[in-house]
Design a protein around this motif. Structure first.
Motif, PDB file in Angstrom:
ATOM      1  N   LEU A  58      28.839  33.041  39.851  1.00 37.84           N
ATOM      2  CA  LEU A  58      27.528  33.612  40.161  1.00 37.84           C
ATOM      3  C   LEU A  58      27.325  33.873  41.659  1.00 37.84           C
ATOM      4  CD1 LEU A  58      24.640  32.238  37.913  1.00 37.84           C
ATOM      5  CD2 LEU A  58      25.611  34.523  38.055  1.00 37.84           C
ATOM      6  N   PRO A  59      27.724  32.955  42.558  1.00 32.99           N
ATOM      7  CA  PRO A  59      27.561  33.253  43.989  1.00 32.99           C
ATOM      8  C   PRO A  59      28.264  34.542  44.397  1.00 32.99           C
ATOM      9  CG  PRO A  59      27.969  30.920  43.703  1.00 32.99           C
ATOM     10  CD  PRO A  59      28.196  31.563  42.360  1.00 32.99           C
ATOM     11  N   ALA A  60      29.504  34.729  43.921  1.00 34.87           N
ATOM     12  CA  ALA A  60      30.242  35.950  44.247  1.00 34.87           C
ATOM     13  C   ALA A  60      29.557  37.169  43.643  1.00 34.87           C
ATOM     14  CB  ALA A  60      31.680  35.848  43.753  1.00 34.87           C
ATOM     15  N   ALA A  61      29.070  37.023  42.402  1.00 36.80           N
ATOM     16  CA  ALA A  61      28.400  38.145  41.734  1.00 36.80           C
ATOM     17  C   ALA A  61      27.132  38.536  42.475  1.00 36.80           C
ATOM     18  CB  ALA A  61      28.065  37.764  40.283  1.00 36.80           C
ATOM     19  N   PHE A  62      26.324  37.542  42.851  1.00 37.41           N
ATOM     20  CA  PHE A  62      25.101  37.828  43.597  1.00 37.41           C
ATOM     21  C   PHE A  62      25.417  38.414  44.972  1.00 37.41           C
ATOM     22  CE2 PHE A  62      22.776  34.724  40.773  1.00 37.41           C
ATOM     23  CZ  PHE A  62      21.854  35.653  40.306  1.00 37.41           C
ATOM     24  N   GLY A  63      26.510  37.923  45.576  1.00 31.88           N
ATOM     25  CA  GLY A  63      26.909  38.465  46.867  1.00 31.88           C
ATOM     26  C   GLY A  63      27.252  39.940  46.767  1.00 31.88           C
ATOM     27  N   LEU A  64      27.995  40.307  45.730  1.00 27.20           N
ATOM     28  CA  LEU A  64      28.368  41.711  45.528  1.00 27.20           C
ATOM     29  C   LEU A  64      27.140  42.569  45.217  1.00 27.20           C
ATOM     30  CD1 LEU A  64      31.650  41.252  43.447  1.00 27.20           C
ATOM     31  CD2 LEU A  64      31.440  41.964  45.835  1.00 27.20           C
ATOM     32  N   ILE A  65      26.211  41.993  44.474  1.00 25.80           N
ATOM     33  CA  ILE A  65      24.970  42.712  44.161  1.00 25.80           C
ATOM     34  C   ILE A  65      24.204  43.002  45.448  1.00 25.80           C
ATOM     35  CG2 ILE A  65      22.693  42.517  43.078  1.00 25.80           C
ATOM     36  CD1 ILE A  65      24.089  40.776  40.925  1.00 25.80           C
ATOM     37  N   ASN A  66      24.094  41.996  46.292  1.00 20.31           N
ATOM     38  CA  ASN A  66      23.377  42.180  47.548  1.00 20.31           C
ATOM     39  C   ASN A  66      24.048  43.217  48.441  1.00 20.31           C
ATOM     40  OD1 ASN A  66      20.916  40.532  47.977  1.00 20.31           O
ATOM     41  ND2 ASN A  66      22.256  38.837  47.437  1.00 20.31           N
ATOM     42  N   ILE A  67      25.381  43.202  48.461  1.00 22.51           N
ATOM     43  CA  ILE A  67      26.103  44.183  49.262  1.00 22.51           C
ATOM     44  C   ILE A  67      25.815  45.587  48.749  1.00 22.51           C
ATOM     45  CG2 ILE A  67      28.394  45.081  49.835  1.00 22.51           C
ATOM     46  CD1 ILE A  67      29.368  42.181  49.947  1.00 22.51           C
ATOM     47  N   ALA A  68      25.880  45.750  47.429  1.00 21.98           N
ATOM     48  CA  ALA A  68      25.631  47.067  46.832  1.00 21.98           C
ATOM     49  C   ALA A  68      24.236  47.582  47.180  1.00 21.98           C
ATOM     50  CB  ALA A  68      25.805  46.995  45.313  1.00 21.98           C
ATOM     51  N   PHE A  69      23.253  46.680  47.134  1.00 22.18           N
ATOM     52  CA  PHE A  69      21.887  47.103  47.424  1.00 22.18           C
ATOM     53  C   PHE A  69      21.649  47.277  48.918  1.00 22.18           C
ATOM     54  CE2 PHE A  69      21.237  46.181  43.068  1.00 22.18           C
ATOM     55  CZ  PHE A  69      20.097  46.866  42.689  1.00 22.18           C
ATOM     56  N   ALA A  70      22.309  46.446  49.724  1.00 22.14           N
ATOM     57  CA  ALA A  70      22.155  46.572  51.174  1.00 22.14           C
ATOM     58  C   ALA A  70      22.737  47.893  51.666  1.00 22.14           C
ATOM     59  CB  ALA A  70      22.833  45.403  51.886  1.00 22.14           C
ATOM     60  N   VAL A  71      23.870  48.301  51.085  1.00 18.09           N
ATOM     61  CA  VAL A  71      24.471  49.589  51.452  1.00 18.09           C
ATOM     62  C   VAL A  71      23.527  50.731  51.104  1.00 18.09           C
ATOM     63  CG1 VAL A  71      26.326  51.215  50.914  1.00 18.09           C
ATOM     64  CG2 VAL A  71      26.861  48.812  51.314  1.00 18.09           C
ATOM     65  N   GLN A  72      22.861  50.630  49.963  1.00 13.04           N
ATOM     66  CA  GLN A  72      21.906  51.665  49.571  1.00 13.04           C
ATOM     67  C   GLN A  72      20.675  51.649  50.477  1.00 13.04           C
ATOM     68  OE1 GLN A  72      21.447  52.298  45.166  1.00 13.04           O
ATOM     69  NE2 GLN A  72      22.691  50.445  45.048  1.00 13.04           N
ATOM     70  N   LEU A  73      20.269  50.449  50.888  1.00 10.10           N
ATOM     71  CA  LEU A  73      19.155  50.343  51.827  1.00 10.10           C
ATOM     72  C   LEU A  73      19.551  50.960  53.157  1.00 10.10           C
ATOM     73  CD1 LEU A  73      16.313  49.193  52.365  1.00 10.10           C
ATOM     74  CD2 LEU A  73      17.401  47.054  53.077  1.00 10.10           C
ATOM     75  N   LEU A  74      20.807  50.741  53.549  1.00  6.93           N
ATOM     76  CA  LEU A  74      21.331  51.307  54.787  1.00  6.93           C
ATOM     77  C   LEU A  74      21.323  52.830  54.723  1.00  6.93           C
ATOM     78  CD1 LEU A  74      22.618  50.410  57.486  1.00  6.93           C
ATOM     79  CD2 LEU A  74      24.844  50.565  56.359  1.00  6.93           C
ATOM     80  N   ALA A  75      21.588  53.362  53.539  1.00  3.55           N
ATOM     81  CA  ALA A  75      21.602  54.814  53.342  1.00  3.55           C
ATOM     82  C   ALA A  75      20.206  55.371  53.105  1.00  3.55           C
ATOM     83  CB  ALA A  75      22.510  55.169  52.167  1.00  3.55           C
ATOM     84  N   ARG A  76      19.205  54.463  53.086  1.00  6.81           N
ATOM     85  CA  ARG A  76      17.791  54.844  52.904  1.00  6.81           C
ATOM     86  C   ARG A  76      17.549  55.534  51.573  1.00  6.81           C
ATOM     87  NH1 ARG A  76      15.355  54.581  57.896  1.00  6.81           N
ATOM     88  NH2 ARG A  76      13.437  54.448  56.694  1.00  6.81           N
ATOM     89  N   ARG A  77      18.217  55.047  50.526  1.00 14.87           N
ATOM     90  CA  ARG A  77      17.977  55.590  49.193  1.00 14.87           C
ATOM     91  C   ARG A  77      16.598  55.159  48.701  1.00 14.87           C
ATOM     92  NH1 ARG A  77      21.829  57.393  45.598  1.00 14.87           N
ATOM     93  NH2 ARG A  77      20.598  56.442  43.938  1.00 14.87           N
TER      94      ARG A  77
END
Length: 202
Positions: free
Chosen positions: A68-87
């Motif tokens: 779960l920690p790794a899964a949540f980490g990957l989820i956060n990365i995916a969403f942070a990248v989208q936040l970075l792209a201002r989606r």
């Protein structure tokens, strides 16, 4: 299904932290669910709640469930990248449908932490909004990516992800409540955590 934005607007505005967990329990409706369905239900307001949700889960016994920690980490990365792209709307990968979220555990966590969440909700409010928008969103996304990456090795240590999870939760809460003071505190604490991790590696 009711429009996600309509279901979550009022709880998050009145009580951001309690609103996130209340929304999750409402969506689960007494049955086990998966991360993808829960995140999708939050609609365009998912960026902040996802960070809070991941942070809250990893600061509880749920955080010691293998993977779960790794899964949540990957989820956060995916969403942070989208936040970075201002989606404006987050894209959610179908693989998250395989990550099960047990209703019984979420309900137990909600009952235990609600009094504490209520106290936190009472002291947050929109302050220094400039710290939660514009260029600060870019910085927030970058810090979230670094914290989420650190969760993979930290997940090997029982409750090792708690510090990173707490910071992610604070940043997500700051985004929801537009609380720039809270965001600046979270970013400052993250510097201390990164310094500590660097000292261990070196």
């Amino acid at each position: 299904m009711t429009d996600p934005a309509e279901k979550i607007d009022t709880p998050l505005e009145d009580a951001p932290l309690q609103g996130v967990l209340a929304h999750v329990l409402s969506e689960m409706d007494g049955a086990d669910s998966n991360l993808r369905d829960i995140i999708v239900s939050m609609g365009h307001r998912a960026f902040g709640p996802v960070m809070v949700l991941c942070g809250l889960f990893l600061m509880t016994p749920l955080g010691i469930i293998p993977g779960l920690p790794a899964a949540f980490g990957l989820i956060n990365i995916a969403f942070a990248v989208q936040l970075l792209a201002r989606r404006p709307y987050p894209w959610v990968p179908n693989i998250l449908a395989k990550v099960r979220v047990p209703y019984a555990r979420v309900s137990t966590v909600h009952a235990k932490v609600s009094p504490w969440l209520a106290k936190i909700d009472n002291v947050i409010s929109p302050r220094l909004p400039w710290a939660t928008e514009g260029v600060m969103l870019v910085l927030t996304a970058l810090v979230a990516i670094l914290l989420s990456t650190a969760m993979v090795p930290l997940g090997l240590i029982p409750f090792g992800v708690v510090p990173a999870a707490a910071i992610l939760g604070l940043m997500g809460l700051a985004l929801i409540a537009r609380d720039g003071v809270l965001m600046l505190i979270a970013l400052s604490v993250s510097l201390g955590l990164f310094g500590w991790l660097f000292s261990i590696v070196v």
